[in-house]
Write an enzyme that holds these catalytic residues in place. Sequence first.
Site, mmCIF file in Angstrom:
data_model
loop_
_atom_site.group_PDB
_atom_site.id
_atom_site.type_symbol
_atom_site.label_atom_id
_atom_site.label_comp_id
_atom_site.label_asym_id
_atom_site.label_seq_id
_atom_site.Cartn_x
_atom_site.Cartn_y
_atom_site.Cartn_z
ATOM 1 N N ARG A 245 0.828 -1.204 0.000
ATOM 2 C CA ARG A 245 0.000 0.000 0.000
ATOM 3 C C ARG A 245 0.865 1.258 0.000
ATOM 4 O O ARG A 245 0.572 2.229 -0.690
ATOM 5 C CB ARG A 245 -0.949 -0.002 1.201
ATOM 6 N N ALA A 246 1.938 1.256 0.780
ATOM 7 C CA ALA A 246 2.809 2.437 0.838
ATOM 8 C C ALA A 246 3.417 2.730 -0.532
ATOM 9 O O ALA A 246 3.511 3.896 -0.944
ATOM 10 C CB ALA A 246 3.914 2.230 1.868
#
Length: 345
Positions: A245-246
């Site tokens: 996600r990052a």
Amino acid sequence: MTNAPYPGFPFAAVVGQEQLKLALILNAIAPRIGGVVVRGEKGTAKTTTVRAFAALIDGAPLVNLPLGATEDRVVGSLNLETVLTTGKAEYQPGLLAQANGGVLYVDEVNLLADHLIDALLDAAATGQVTIERDGISHSSPASFVLVGTMNPEEGELRPQLLDRFGFAVEVAGTKDVEKRADIMRRRLAFEADPVRFAREWSEQTEALAAQIAVAKELVGRVLLSDEALTAIAKVCASFDVDGLRADLVIARAAVAHAAWRGAEEVAEEDIRVAAELALPHRKRRNPFDEPGVTEDELDEALDGAFDEPEQEPQPPSERPEREPDAQPDSDGKAGSADTGAQFRT
């Protein structure tokens, strides 16, 4: 005769809070970043900044999500009784659909029920809200900038929920005497005459709004090269973040930042800014580590990520032969009777 609407505090007049303001702007340019959670003590202008930001982006709607809201109020509802008479379920839009094109603001988001946080985070990530009741589903557009504010002293968000916010920003009251005086000066001037104060800041406000509009037009054309993607992956791997996600948030935010500065390709500075906003609440740390991402950590993570690849040495090229009509002249240089010294290269 109606009175002119009461103007809010101008976004351009907010003193400090540069990281928060940039986080909001990047989310306006690319809502798929996933919103921003703002952590800080009371009295740090969190709400003032968010409300001013909503007024900045073309008068977009600012929808407040109250803590006591029901799921139907947030997500919307389907009246299945109308299926019997009309063949269609009547859809009643909730707050997520009402916030489409604007800002969804949740104060004290850490106190909101987990299942409601999940619903609004899903909508922020996908740009739509879907309701399913008894085998019937309905989807509506819900593209908005999600902003949650919280005071950590009142409790923290669960890590699984915190990770789903695109950005996390820490705000604190400034200790700088001049800035504190400037904050008071502007606030008192606004309270004395809001209309005049807004007019005095109108030029800066309009310039910011225009820059956001231009960036929103440009963002779809910004190039995110393989080199930039590799640099993003290297940064996230070096901070030992879970999942991907990052990486995706930084990629979207870097593109948005490039568009914000008017560039057509993501550069190292865009990745750096994006990482500073997307990593603090995701990187693994020891219990006594300071929050945030330091410049040294980013320097180390980005070291060499944008270096030009080394090229293999090329064999020396053969010297070109003289043209048949080229003759050495009196000082030893090759030339011709008509055009002087010439070589083919």
